[in-house]
Design an enzyme around this catalytic site. Structure first.
Site, PDB file in Angstrom:
ATOM      1  N   ARG A  50       4.136   2.196   0.383  1.00 45.92           N
ATOM      2  CA  ARG A  50       4.960   1.368  -0.498  1.00 45.92           C
ATOM      3  C   ARG A  50       4.067   0.461  -1.323  1.00 45.92           C
ATOM      4  NH1 ARG A  50       8.897  -0.809   4.355  1.00 45.92           N
ATOM      5  NH2 ARG A  50       9.521   1.264   5.080  1.00 45.92           N
ATOM      6  N   ASP A  52       4.290  -3.304  -3.484  1.00 45.20           N
ATOM      7  CA  ASP A  52       5.125  -4.503  -3.576  1.00 45.20           C
ATOM      8  C   ASP A  52       5.626  -4.744  -4.997  1.00 45.20           C
ATOM      9  OD1 ASP A  52       5.037  -5.246  -0.937  1.00 45.20           O
ATOM     10  OD2 ASP A  52       3.212  -6.439  -1.169  1.00 45.20           O
ATOM     11  N   ARG A 197      -5.346  -7.304  -2.072  1.00 44.77           N
ATOM     12  CA  ARG A 197      -5.153  -8.574  -2.777  1.00 44.77           C
ATOM     13  C   ARG A 197      -5.946  -9.708  -2.104  1.00 44.77           C
ATOM     14  NH1 ARG A 197       1.223  -8.930  -3.301  1.00 44.77           N
ATOM     15  NH2 ARG A 197       0.673 -11.039  -3.979  1.00 44.77           N
TER      16      ARG A 197
END
Lengths: 245, 245
Positions: A50, A52, A197
Site C-alpha cells: 500500500r 499512503d 520517509r
C-alpha cells in the site's frame, strides 16, 4: 482463470492512498471501478504494498484473477481510457497463476525528491519536499553509508507499528543533485512502515548539520523511534519499482 | 525611482495567460496584487512577452518602477510568500532605469514538450502534448533544418495577426528524446503569434510521416497559414528564458 499483473503510475495528491476506504477516493477503488466496467466484475487487487495518502508511484504493481478472455493490449488501452488522468497503466501482462505482486517481490525501489532552493518550483508543488536552506550533500552521503546494509531498523519504523521482525537490508542508497532537485534512491528487500520517509528525514537532518554518521549509527542501535529525525512529508515519496525473480 | 527586474516561473494551467483581464485570474494580476501588498501600490509590469492561457514559463521576465526602498532579497522572499504556489519568483534584481524586459531582449528560448507513449504520464497532465503513435525523430530533425535560419515566417503565424514584418531568425531548433519525453528547444530573435506552437505542430506532422523537409520548405515559401500543420496545444509550451545584452 487468468492472473494479470498491472504496472501502475500515479500522482497520489488527490487520493487517500492505495487501500480501499469508505467515502474516500483511493487508487485501488479507481482501478477496481474501471475493471468492473471493462470485465464486468470488480476483482480483488493484490498490490505489492500500500502507499499512503499523497504518495506517488512510477511503477506500482498489482495482480488480479479474472475469467475474462479480453486481449491484454485492449485491457490496458481500455483502463487508460477510463481511469482519471492522474492514474495510468503503463503495462499489463499475463503471469503464472501462483504469482503474487506482494509475496513474489524480491526487492523494491523508492525515490524521494527534495526541492532545495529558497523558492519552490511550481512544477514540484505536492511532488517534492521543499527545503529552503542549503543541504550539505557530502554529509548526506556520509550518513547514508550508516544506513546501507542489514540492520534492525526498529528506530526507522513509525511508532505504533506492530511488525515483529524489523530487520531489513538496504542494498543501495544513492543521493544525486541536479540543479535544485535532490533525488534519494533506495533499494531494499523490504521497508517498514514510513521507513523511507524516516530515512529522507534523517538525511535532511544530516545535510542541515544536525546529525553526523556516528549519530545515525547510534540512532539505528537505539531501536528507538523517538531518538531519530522527523518523518519527511508524503508528497516527496515515489514507489519507483518492484523487482521480481 | 528604481527599476526592478523579476524572473518568473509559472504553471499556467489555472490562468487565462499573462495579460490582465477583467474577471479572470492571470499571472500579471497575481503578481501586481502581491506587489501592491508589499510596496503599497500595484505597479505597471513590463513583460518580455505575453503568454497565452495554459502556457508555462521557466524564465519569464518583467520589470517595474517603484519608489520603494525595500531590500531586493526581502522583496523576492515576500513575493514568494504571497504568491500562489503555481507562480514563483526565481530572481529579483535592480537594473538600469532605461532597461525594458521587452525591448531590451536580444533573443528568447522556448521549450515544447511532447509525451510520446500510448499512455500519458500523470506527471505531465497539462504539461505536455500527448502523442500516442511513435514519432520518427530523424524525420523531425530533418524538417527542423528547413525551419532554422532567417525566413519570412508568415505561414507560421496565427491567422488574424496583424504584424507587418514577419521575418524572424531561428538561431537553433533542437529535438531530444529522453525515455517517453520529446523536448523541442528553439531560440530566435523573436517569435510571431503562435509561431512556436505551429513549429511544434509541424514537427509532429513530420514525425508522423505527413511532411518531409521539402514540404516544410514549400510551406514557408507559401507564406500561407492554411498550408501548414495544426497549432500544437498550449499546455506543452514553456517560455524557457529571455536573453539580454
Amino acid at each position: 482463470m487468468r492472473n494479470i499483473l498491472l504496472t501502475i503510475m500515479y500522482d497520489g495528491t488527490e487520493y487517500f492512498g492505495w487501500q480501499l476506504q469508505p467515502d474516500h477516493p483511493t487508487i485501488a477503488r479507481e482501478i477496481m471501478k474501471a475493471l468492473e466496467r471493462i470485465i464486468g466484475k470488480a476483482p480483488t487487487l493484490y498490490v505489492s504494498g500500500r502507499t499512503d495518502a499523497g504518495v506517488h508511484a512510477l511503477g506500482q504493481r498489482a495482480n488480479f484473477y479474472t475469467d475474462s478472455s479480453i486481449d491484454i493490449f485492449k485491457l490496458k488501452e481500455a483502463l487508460n481510457a477510463m481511469l482519471p488522468s492522474d492514474i495510468a497503466i503503463t503495462q499489463a501482462e499475463e503471469v503464472d497463476i501462483d504469482f503474487n505482486a506482494r509475496s513474489s517481490a524480491v526487492n523494491k525501489t523508492y525515490m524521494y525528491l527534495i526541492y532545495n532552493m529558497r523558492y519552490l518550483s511550481p512544477f514540484f508543488v505536492n511532488r517534492a519536499w521543499h527545503i529552503k536552506h542549503n543541504l550539505d550533500m557530502e554529509r548526506m552521503r556520509d550518513c547514508a553509508e550508516a544506513i546501507k546494509g542489514e540492520h534492525d531498523f526498529k528506530a526507522f519504523m513509525a511508532s505504533g507499528s506492530i511488525v515483529q521482525n524489523t530487520v531489513r537490508t538496504v542494498y543501495s542508497l544513492d543521493i544525486e543533485k541536479q540543479e535544485n532537485l535532490i533525488r534519494i534512491t533506495v533499494t531494499g528487500n523490504g521497508f517498514l512502515y514510513n521507513m523511507v520517509r524516516i530515512i529522507a528525514g534523517t538525511l535532511v537532518y544530516a545535510g542541515s548539520g544536525k546529525l553526523n554518521r556516528s549519530d545515525v549509527e547510534q540512532i539505528i542501535l537505539s531501536k528507538d523511534r523517538t531518538k531519530g529525525a522527523k518523518t519527511a512529508p508524503a508528497c516527496g515519496l515515489y514507489l519507483k519499482g518492484v523487482n521480481y525473480k
